[in-house]
Design a protein around this motif. Structure first.
Motif, mmCIF file in Angstrom:
data_model
loop_
_atom_site.group_PDB
_atom_site.id
_atom_site.type_symbol
_atom_site.label_atom_id
_atom_site.label_comp_id
_atom_site.label_asym_id
_atom_site.label_seq_id
_atom_site.Cartn_x
_atom_site.Cartn_y
_atom_site.Cartn_z
ATOM 1 N N SER A 1 8.766 9.986 29.396
ATOM 2 C CA SER A 1 9.239 10.407 27.959
ATOM 3 C C SER A 1 10.604 10.703 27.864
ATOM 4 O O SER A 1 11.297 11.023 28.868
ATOM 5 N N CYS A 2 11.216 10.928 26.561
ATOM 6 C CA CYS A 2 12.464 11.155 26.303
ATOM 7 C C CYS A 2 12.911 12.492 26.436
ATOM 8 O O CYS A 2 13.801 12.960 26.438
ATOM 9 N N GLY A 3 11.831 13.397 25.980
ATOM 10 C CA GLY A 3 12.017 14.738 25.685
ATOM 11 C C GLY A 3 12.711 15.154 24.419
ATOM 12 O O GLY A 3 12.905 16.432 24.118
ATOM 13 N N GLU A 4 13.160 14.435 23.646
ATOM 14 C CA GLU A 4 13.750 14.676 22.505
ATOM 15 C C GLU A 4 13.519 14.313 21.091
ATOM 16 O O GLU A 4 13.921 14.765 20.183
ATOM 17 N N CYS A 5 12.386 13.045 21.116
ATOM 18 C CA CYS A 5 11.777 12.731 19.848
ATOM 19 C C CYS A 5 10.909 13.899 19.413
ATOM 20 O O CYS A 5 10.526 14.908 20.001
ATOM 21 N N TYR B 1 7.892 13.747 18.704
ATOM 22 C CA TYR B 1 6.545 13.898 19.404
ATOM 23 C C TYR B 1 6.630 14.742 20.979
ATOM 24 O O TYR B 1 5.775 15.614 20.949
ATOM 25 N N CYS B 2 7.739 14.615 21.532
ATOM 26 C CA CYS B 2 8.019 15.417 22.658
ATOM 27 C C CYS B 2 8.313 16.629 22.451
ATOM 28 O O CYS B 2 7.840 17.651 23.120
ATOM 29 N N LYS B 3 8.887 16.880 21.419
ATOM 30 C CA LYS B 3 9.362 18.302 20.758
ATOM 31 C C LYS B 3 7.979 19.168 20.515
ATOM 32 O O LYS B 3 7.975 20.329 20.745
ATOM 33 N N ARG B 4 6.950 18.413 20.272
ATOM 34 C CA ARG B 4 5.716 19.086 20.002
ATOM 35 C C ARG B 4 4.792 19.351 21.364
ATOM 36 O O ARG B 4 3.713 19.541 21.211
ATOM 37 N N GLY B 5 5.541 18.573 22.259
ATOM 38 C CA GLY B 5 4.606 18.628 23.507
ATOM 39 C C GLY B 5 3.609 17.447 23.804
ATOM 40 O O GLY B 5 2.968 17.279 24.518
ATOM 41 N N TRP B 6 3.825 16.510 22.836
ATOM 42 C CA TRP B 6 3.009 15.315 22.968
ATOM 43 C C TRP B 6 3.517 13.990 23.567
ATOM 44 O O TRP B 6 3.957 12.874 23.144
ATOM 45 N N VAL B 7 3.841 14.617 24.809
ATOM 46 C CA VAL B 7 4.608 13.329 25.685
ATOM 47 C C VAL B 7 4.120 12.206 25.931
ATOM 48 O O VAL B 7 4.765 11.105 25.595
ATOM 49 N N ASN B 8 2.943 11.880 25.464
ATOM 50 C CA ASN B 8 2.259 10.619 25.588
ATOM 51 C C ASN B 8 2.339 9.780 24.513
ATOM 52 O O ASN B 8 2.127 8.709 24.582
ATOM 53 N N LEU B 9 2.753 10.407 23.287
ATOM 54 C CA LEU B 9 3.116 9.590 22.250
ATOM 55 C C LEU B 9 4.513 9.571 21.905
ATOM 56 O O LEU B 9 4.939 9.285 20.789
ATOM 57 N N CYS B 10 5.417 9.954 22.948
ATOM 58 C CA CYS B 10 6.767 9.827 22.895
ATOM 59 C C CYS B 10 7.315 8.256 22.008
ATOM 60 O O CYS B 10 6.920 7.197 22.585
ATOM 61 N N ALA B 11 8.230 8.537 21.237
ATOM 62 C CA ALA B 11 8.612 7.315 20.586
ATOM 63 C C ALA B 11 9.497 6.270 21.183
ATOM 64 O O ALA B 11 9.633 5.237 21.032
ATOM 65 N N GLU B 12 10.041 6.894 22.475
ATOM 66 C CA GLU B 12 11.002 6.052 23.294
ATOM 67 C C GLU B 12 10.247 6.035 24.590
ATOM 68 O O GLU B 12 11.026 5.782 25.579
ATOM 69 N N HIS B 13 8.924 5.999 24.638
ATOM 70 C CA HIS B 13 8.126 5.975 25.946
ATOM 71 C C HIS B 13 8.425 4.664 26.722
ATOM 72 O O HIS B 13 8.496 3.627 26.229
ATOM 73 N N LYS B 14 8.684 4.958 28.106
ATOM 74 C CA LYS B 14 8.943 4.110 29.104
ATOM 75 C C LYS B 14 8.084 4.008 30.208
ATOM 76 O O LYS B 14 7.292 5.117 30.354
ATOM 77 N N MET B 15 7.903 3.083 31.024
ATOM 78 C CA MET B 15 7.092 3.025 32.171
ATOM 79 C C MET B 15 7.486 2.405 33.538
ATOM 80 O O MET B 15 7.992 1.715 33.463
ATOM 81 N N LEU B 16 7.141 3.220 34.612
ATOM 82 C CA LEU B 16 7.079 2.770 35.817
ATOM 83 C C LEU B 16 6.372 1.405 35.970
ATOM 84 O O LEU B 16 5.352 1.387 35.420
ATOM 85 N N GLY B 17 6.955 0.384 36.439
ATOM 86 C CA GLY B 17 6.315 -0.886 36.837
ATOM 87 C C GLY B 17 6.509 -1.971 35.573
ATOM 88 O O GLY B 17 6.432 -2.841 35.335
#
Length: 350
Positions: A92-96, A98-114
């Motif tokens: 997660s980005c930690g800045e959007c 959603y991340c600010k509310r602790g909803w890291v799984n819903l991050c607007a800039e979500h990226k993935m290993l693989g």
């Protein structure tokens, strides 16, 4: 660490090539991990046949990773050489918002290993300090084997779903979908004290029997709605989890719910046909909740390792196909055909 390693490199749909490539460098704030095992996810199967998301071309796939730290940068935090670790894909980005509310799984800039970062279908994977901070890497308990810990990532989303929807003692839980995720739902619901667990399956009924649902329904032979209502004296189920990619089962779920019941849309459906039709009168008059479930919070991987360590989830029942890197396509095909409940790649296996 200098030298070369073997990796399964996805190049285009239905093409994955085993290559000798340089071992990735360990960044000053990162770690280098020897991959002991990496599960093949349903998403990996889909990506193998359809291509990676985000217009990513060639990449090392795989994100259900366990391994050993073999190098740690001088500025690496929390991890040292010799640590046994489990990884999950989300970064997660930690800045959007959603991340600010602790909803890291819903991050607007979500990226993935693989996908956005090299994954675990290789002998080594390098994890940067950014991924350590914004992603998922957890210590594996000393009493938990790598073979069992490899189930932590798929279990994480199941546990998070049932936590958020408050599965509790006395509940009647219906799980629609007899794949590995549906079977994990059986075990988690049992650990939470559900009074009656009903599995509705189709293609893997024999495998699902191994997890001992209270009732196992063959959706090809019976009407699941009628059967669930019979089994609950006409009241319906407290919670129905649609753990498959079929919209028609979502329609059935609304029909078999108890008043104020919860319907969880757990399995994603094909993007080419995502629309469903739910009986809105039942939702309205019975005050039903229809909700989605995707991924897991920051504690998700740690929670799953605890469940596995406490034997609430019996990992050995899932991993019925184990392949070396050069047989990875066999593992993917067996997964697609439903012959592997859970296929695992061991990159050091000959």
């Amino acid at each position: 660490m200098n030298g070369m390693m073997k990796a399964a490199v996805f190049e285009k749909p239905e093409t994955m090539v085993i290559r000798e490539i340089p071992i990735p460098e360990c960044e000053p704030d990162g770690v280098l991990i020897k991959v002991e095992a990496c599960g093949i996810c349903g998403g990996d199967v889909r990506n193998f046949y359809q291509g990676l998301r985000a217009d990513v071309g060639s990449q090392i796939m795989g994100h259900e990773i366990v391994g050993t730290v073999v190098e740690a940068g001088p500025d690496a935090k929390d991890f040292a050489v010799g640590d046994r670790v489990a990884l999950a894909p989300d970064v997660s980005c930690g800045e959007c918002v959603y991340c600010k509310r602790g909803w890291v799984n819903l991050c607007a800039e979500h990226k993935m290993l693989g996908t956005h970062f090299p994954g675990g279908f290789a002998q080594y994977i390098a994890i940067s300090g950014y991924i350590i901070e914004h992603g998922f890497i957890e210590h594996i308990p000393d009493t938990l084997s790598f073979d069992d810990a490899v189930m932590a990532e798929p279990a994480s989303s199941v546990i998070a779903c049932q936590n958020r929807n408050n599965v509790q003692p006395g509940d009647t839980v219906v799980i629609i979908g007899d794949g590995p995720i549906g079977c994990i739902h059986i075990e988690v619901a049992r650990a939470k004290g559900a009074a009656k667990i009903i599995m509705v399956g189709l293609t893997r009924l024999e495998q699902a029997k191994e997890f001992h649902p209270d009732v196992l329904l063959d959706s090809a032979a019976v009407n699941p709605v009628e059967e669930v209502l019979k089994l609950t004296d006409g009241v319906g189920a407290d919670i129905i989890i649609c753990a498959n990619p079929v919209t028609s089962t979502q329609e059935q779920a609304v029909e078999m719910a108890k008043k104020r019941g919860i319907i969880v849309l757990f399995g994603g459906v094909p993007k080419s046909n995502p629309m469903t039709s739910l009986n809105s009168n039942l939702i309205h008059y019975n005050e039903l909740t229809v909700t989605g479930a995707f991924s897991y919070p920051s504690c998700g991987l740690r929670d799953a390792l605890s469940y596995l360590n406490e034997k609430k989830i019996t990992a050995s029942k899932y991993t019925n196909v184990i392949v070396p890197l050069d047989k990875i396509c066999d593992g993917i095909m067996l997964s697609k055909q439903g012959k592997a409940l859970k296929a695992v790649v061991k990159p050091w296996m000959e």
